[in-house]
Design a protein around this motif. Structure first.
Motif, PDB file in Angstrom:
ATOM      1  N   LEU A 161      30.281  33.617  41.656  1.00  0.00           N
ATOM      2  CA  LEU A 161      30.477  35.068  41.657  1.00  0.00           C
ATOM      3  C   LEU A 161      30.034  35.706  42.967  1.00  0.00           C
ATOM      4  CD1 LEU A 161      29.425  35.967  38.017  1.00  0.00           C
ATOM      5  CD2 LEU A 161      31.732  35.962  38.993  1.00  0.00           C
ATOM      6  N   ALA A 184      35.375  39.172  41.900  1.00  0.00           N
ATOM      7  CA  ALA A 184      36.117  38.904  40.661  1.00  0.00           C
ATOM      8  C   ALA A 184      36.900  40.151  40.270  1.00  0.00           C
ATOM      9  CB  ALA A 184      35.149  38.519  39.547  1.00  0.00           C
ATOM     10  N   SER A 185      38.097  39.949  39.747  1.00  0.00           N
ATOM     11  CA  SER A 185      38.917  41.077  39.299  1.00  0.00           C
ATOM     12  C   SER A 185      38.342  41.635  37.999  1.00  0.00           C
ATOM     13  CB  SER A 185      40.358  40.605  39.068  1.00  0.00           C
ATOM     14  OG  SER A 185      40.408  39.787  37.913  1.00  0.00           O
ATOM     15  N   GLU A 211      39.810  41.947  35.244  1.00  0.00           N
ATOM     16  CA  GLU A 211      40.264  41.072  34.159  1.00  0.00           C
ATOM     17  C   GLU A 211      39.383  39.828  34.061  1.00  0.00           C
ATOM     18  OE1 GLU A 211      42.434  42.079  36.671  1.00  0.00           O
ATOM     19  OE2 GLU A 211      43.386  43.689  35.533  1.00  0.00           O
ATOM     20  N   GLU A 212      39.048  39.251  35.222  1.00  0.00           N
ATOM     21  CA  GLU A 212      38.187  38.070  35.235  1.00  0.00           C
ATOM     22  C   GLU A 212      36.789  38.402  34.713  1.00  0.00           C
ATOM     23  OE1 GLU A 212      39.862  35.389  38.941  1.00  0.00           O
ATOM     24  OE2 GLU A 212      38.747  37.219  39.421  1.00  0.00           O
ATOM     25  N   LEU A 213      36.258  39.559  35.121  1.00  0.00           N
ATOM     26  CA  LEU A 213      34.940  39.972  34.637  1.00  0.00           C
ATOM     27  C   LEU A 213      34.949  40.171  33.126  1.00  0.00           C
ATOM     28  CD1 LEU A 213      33.883  42.491  37.442  1.00  0.00           C
ATOM     29  CD2 LEU A 213      32.908  40.227  36.976  1.00  0.00           C
ATOM     30  N   LYS A 214      36.012  40.766  32.612  1.00  0.00           N
ATOM     31  CA  LYS A 214      36.123  40.972  31.159  1.00  0.00           C
ATOM     32  C   LYS A 214      36.181  39.626  30.436  1.00  0.00           C
ATOM     33  CE  LYS A 214      38.646  43.164  27.527  1.00  0.00           C
ATOM     34  NZ  LYS A 214      39.430  44.166  26.999  1.00  0.00           N
ATOM     35  N   GLU A 215      36.950  38.696  30.992  1.00  0.00           N
ATOM     36  CA  GLU A 215      37.056  37.365  30.386  1.00  0.00           C
ATOM     37  C   GLU A 215      35.700  36.659  30.390  1.00  0.00           C
ATOM     38  OE1 GLU A 215      39.598  33.221  30.963  1.00  0.00           O
ATOM     39  OE2 GLU A 215      40.194  35.005  32.086  1.00  0.00           O
ATOM     40  N   MET A 216      34.965  36.777  31.490  1.00  0.00           N
ATOM     41  CA  MET A 216      33.636  36.163  31.557  1.00  0.00           C
ATOM     42  C   MET A 216      32.687  36.789  30.546  1.00  0.00           C
ATOM     43  SD  MET A 216      32.900  35.478  35.570  1.00  0.00           S
ATOM     44  CE  MET A 216      34.196  36.252  36.518  1.00  0.00           C
TER      45      MET A 216
END
Length: 134
Positions: free
Chosen positions: A102, A107-108, A110-115
């Motif tokens: 990180l 991170a986008s 969307e990527e942060l939400k997925e994480m």
């Protein structure tokens, strides 16, 4: 359970070709490898023979031609290699790996939400295990 043989870099290249489309002959694999870098046919043949001996691939004979298929699942190899990487580079700490990753690249959203969802699921799993409701 049989110990998973971890492929070398060259073997991993061959497995990636076989995971994409199997079965394949040595010649077909060699032609695909040659699109990235020049590799001799006999070198590819030798690697695939070693991979057969290690149980990474299977082969079936049809006439004079051998057809090879990956015998290991892509996800299993990815997991084994990732585990080895985390152990060697980050002393077994997945959080150190995550923090390093990180810190290197933005991170986008969307990527942060997925994480966040992954972390929430892990928290829930750990809570369930500690409550004994597994």
């Amino acid at each position: 359970m049989k110990k998973l043989s971890k492929p070398t870099d060259s073997e991993l290249e061959i497995l990636q070709i076989l995971w994409e489309n199997s079965p394949r002959t040595v010649r077909e694999v060699n032609e695909i490898l040659n699109k990235k870098r020049e590799t001799g046919y006999t070198t590819t043949l030798k690697f695939m023979q070693i991979m057969f001996e290690k149980g990474l691939v299977s082969r079936e004979k049809s006439g004079k031609t051998h057809f090879y298929t990956a015998e290991v699942q892509e996800q299993d190899i990815q997991q084994a290699l990732l585990d080895r990487f985390i152990d060697r580079v980050f002393k077994g700490s997945a959080s150190k790996l995550m923090m390093q990753a990180l810190g290197r690249k933005q991170a986008s959203p969307e990527e942060l939400k997925e994480m966040q969802e992954i972390l929430k699921n892990l928290e829930d799993e750990n809570k369930d295990k500690s409550d004994g409701s597994n």
